[in-house]
Design a protein around this motif. Sequence first.
Motif, PDB file in Angstrom:
ATOM      1  N   ASP A   1       0.843  -1.201   0.000  1.00 49.37           N
ATOM      2  CA  ASP A   1       0.000   0.000   0.000  1.00 49.37           C
ATOM      3  C   ASP A   1       0.874   1.245   0.000  1.00 49.37           C
ATOM      4  N   CYS A   2       1.288   1.685  -1.197  1.00 46.32           N
ATOM      5  CA  CYS A   2       2.222   2.809  -1.286  1.00 46.32           C
ATOM      6  C   CYS A   2       1.620   4.115  -0.729  1.00 46.32           C
ATOM      7  N   PRO A   3       0.373   4.453  -1.077  1.00 49.91           N
ATOM      8  CA  PRO A   3      -0.208   5.672  -0.500  1.00 49.91           C
ATOM      9  C   PRO A   3      -0.251   5.622   1.034  1.00 49.91           C
ATOM     10  N   GLY A   4      -0.507   4.434   1.582  1.00 45.96           N
ATOM     11  CA  GLY A   4      -0.519   4.265   3.037  1.00 45.96           C
ATOM     12  C   GLY A   4       0.854   4.517   3.637  1.00 45.96           C
ATOM     13  N   TYR A   5       1.897   4.071   2.923  1.00 43.19           N
ATOM     14  CA  TYR A   5       3.280   4.299   3.373  1.00 43.19           C
ATOM     15  C   TYR A   5       3.546   5.806   3.476  1.00 43.19           C
ATOM     16  N   PHE A   6       3.157   6.553   2.439  1.00 43.04           N
ATOM     17  CA  PHE A   6       3.414   7.993   2.446  1.00 43.04           C
ATOM     18  C   PHE A   6       2.514   8.734   3.445  1.00 43.04           C
ATOM     19  N   ALA A   7       1.274   8.265   3.615  1.00 44.19           N
ATOM     20  CA  ALA A   7       0.382   8.883   4.609  1.00 44.19           C
ATOM     21  C   ALA A   7       1.000   8.747   6.010  1.00 44.19           C
ATOM     22  N   THR A   8       1.563   7.573   6.296  1.00 42.44           N
ATOM     23  CA  THR A   8       2.208   7.340   7.594  1.00 42.44           C
ATOM     24  C   THR A   8       3.411   8.270   7.782  1.00 42.44           C
ATOM     25  N   LEU A   9       4.235   8.409   6.730  1.00 40.36           N
ATOM     26  CA  LEU A   9       5.401   9.300   6.815  1.00 40.36           C
ATOM     27  C   LEU A   9       4.974  10.747   7.045  1.00 40.36           C
TER      28      LEU A   9
ATOM     29  N   ASP B   1       0.452  10.123  -7.005  1.00 40.12           N
ATOM     30  CA  ASP B   1      -0.636   9.535  -6.212  1.00 40.12           C
ATOM     31  C   ASP B   1      -1.086  10.395  -5.038  1.00 40.12           C
ATOM     32  N   LEU B   2      -0.854  11.714  -5.096  1.00 41.95           N
ATOM     33  CA  LEU B   2      -1.247  12.567  -3.958  1.00 41.95           C
ATOM     34  C   LEU B   2      -2.741  12.473  -3.615  1.00 41.95           C
ATOM     35  N   PRO B   3      -3.651  12.453  -4.613  1.00 36.59           N
ATOM     36  CA  PRO B   3      -5.075  12.317  -4.256  1.00 36.59           C
ATOM     37  C   PRO B   3      -5.349  11.054  -3.426  1.00 36.59           C
ATOM     38  N   THR B   4      -4.696   9.946  -3.810  1.00 37.60           N
ATOM     39  CA  THR B   4      -4.895   8.686  -3.067  1.00 37.60           C
ATOM     40  C   THR B   4      -4.264   8.774  -1.678  1.00 37.60           C
ATOM     41  N   ILE B   5      -3.126   9.461  -1.581  1.00 35.08           N
ATOM     42  CA  ILE B   5      -2.477   9.637  -0.270  1.00 35.08           C
ATOM     43  C   ILE B   5      -3.397  10.448   0.646  1.00 35.08           C
ATOM     44  N   LYS B   6      -4.051  11.473   0.084  1.00 38.35           N
ATOM     45  CA  LYS B   6      -4.990  12.287   0.884  1.00 38.35           C
ATOM     46  C   LYS B   6      -6.146  11.430   1.405  1.00 38.35           C
ATOM     47  N   GLU B   7      -6.683  10.572   0.521  1.00 40.23           N
ATOM     48  CA  GLU B   7      -7.784   9.674   0.954  1.00 40.23           C
ATOM     49  C   GLU B   7      -7.312   8.751   2.067  1.00 40.23           C
ATOM     50  N   LYS B   8      -6.122   8.193   1.870  1.00 43.76           N
ATOM     51  CA  LYS B   8      -5.578   7.244   2.839  1.00 43.76           C
ATOM     52  C   LYS B   8      -5.338   7.929   4.188  1.00 43.76           C
ATOM     53  N   PHE B   9      -4.815   9.151   4.150  1.00 43.43           N
ATOM     54  CA  PHE B   9      -4.546   9.912   5.368  1.00 43.43           C
ATOM     55  C   PHE B   9      -5.853  10.119   6.145  1.00 43.43           C
ATOM     56  N   GLN B  10      -6.890  10.495   5.424  1.00 41.77           N
ATOM     57  CA  GLN B  10      -8.215  10.711   6.035  1.00 41.77           C
ATOM     58  C   GLN B  10      -8.710   9.421   6.713  1.00 41.77           C
ATOM     59  N   GLN B  11      -8.584   8.306   5.995  1.00 42.92           N
ATOM     60  CA  GLN B  11      -9.013   6.999   6.542  1.00 42.92           C
ATOM     61  C   GLN B  11      -8.232   6.642   7.799  1.00 42.92           C
TER      62      GLN B  11
ATOM     63  N   TYR C   1      -6.206   8.581   9.830  1.00 39.47           N
ATOM     64  CA  TYR C   1      -6.074   9.510  10.956  1.00 39.47           C
ATOM     65  C   TYR C   1      -7.336  10.328  11.237  1.00 39.47           C
ATOM     66  N   LYS C   2      -8.388  10.015  10.484  1.00 36.81           N
ATOM     67  CA  LYS C   2      -9.713  10.616  10.721  1.00 36.81           C
ATOM     68  C   LYS C   2      -9.731  12.148  10.638  1.00 36.81           C
ATOM     69  N   LYS C   3      -8.810  12.678   9.834  1.00 35.78           N
ATOM     70  CA  LYS C   3      -8.898  14.117   9.541  1.00 35.78           C
ATOM     71  C   LYS C   3      -8.223  14.371   8.202  1.00 35.78           C
ATOM     72  N   PRO C   4      -8.643  15.425   7.492  1.00 38.69           N
ATOM     73  CA  PRO C   4      -8.052  15.681   6.183  1.00 38.69           C
ATOM     74  C   PRO C   4      -6.578  16.081   6.308  1.00 38.69           C
ATOM     75  N   LEU C   5      -5.797  15.670   5.317  1.00 36.83           N
ATOM     76  CA  LEU C   5      -4.373  16.015   5.297  1.00 36.83           C
ATOM     77  C   LEU C   5      -4.194  17.540   5.306  1.00 36.83           C
ATOM     78  N   ALA C   6      -5.024  18.244   4.546  1.00 39.37           N
ATOM     79  CA  ALA C   6      -4.898  19.714   4.480  1.00 39.37           C
ATOM     80  C   ALA C   6      -5.072  20.340   5.865  1.00 39.37           C
ATOM     81  N   GLU C   7      -5.990  19.762   6.645  1.00 38.26           N
ATOM     82  CA  GLU C   7      -6.234  20.300   7.999  1.00 38.26           C
ATOM     83  C   GLU C   7      -5.006  20.073   8.894  1.00 38.26           C
ATOM     84  N   ALA C   8      -4.407  18.886   8.769  1.00 31.00           N
ATOM     85  CA  ALA C   8      -3.209  18.577   9.556  1.00 31.00           C
ATOM     86  C   ALA C   8      -2.068  19.538   9.177  1.00 31.00           C
ATOM     87  N   VAL C   9      -1.914  19.768   7.874  1.00 29.91           N
ATOM     88  CA  VAL C   9      -0.859  20.666   7.398  1.00 29.91           C
ATOM     89  C   VAL C   9      -1.123  22.095   7.882  1.00 29.91           C
TER      90      VAL C   9
END
Length: 218
Positions: free
Chosen positions: A147-155, A181-191, A193-201
Amino acid sequence: MKGAGTDESLLIEILCTRNNKEIVSIKEAYKRLFDRDLEADVKSDTSGSLRKILVMVLEATRDETQQVNAELAEQDASDLYKAGEGRWGTEELAFNVVLAKRSYSQLRATFQAYEKVCGKDIEESIKSETSGDLEKAYLTLVSCAKDCPGYFATLLHKSMKGAGTDEETLIRILVTRAESDLPTIKEKFQQMYKKPLAEAVRSDTSGDFRKLLLAILH
């Protein structure tokens, strides 16, 4: 790799997560920018087992078809078991060939077969039988196959967790994945960590740096 000491973690993150075309482009850009051969520099700046796996990854000869060969998956799983858990001196070559050359879909089938043969998942075996940079390289290759997007979401999550933000990692991932794959990484991050990547940033950065990152994310 310049100067004293080598940033092995960074080499692993970049080289072990890219497809063949990206690796070829990186080698070409490296030659153009520094008039040096990336493979030769990696060979002279790393050693032992880590050098072997990175050099194999740099060959950029991973199978990128989608077909899965069930017999090969079972054969590879058995070879990995014999090379690792079975009698660990680790025959790294078996691990290197499988992790650096097989397609991601083929690897997922191999990991399932491995669990049946060995009774535990491939990550557990890697953690118990290797250490340091080699362990990191193998786990990165496994994570990307699974799961490459999951790897980057974790990082990304790690780069913003706790006190202080690892801005270099944040920029590197958002910029290098923006066109893939940034769109997929954003989806994975949301799944995850239960918050949007943009909000975390947004909550972890400020000023023009924040504006730039949010622009990349939209």
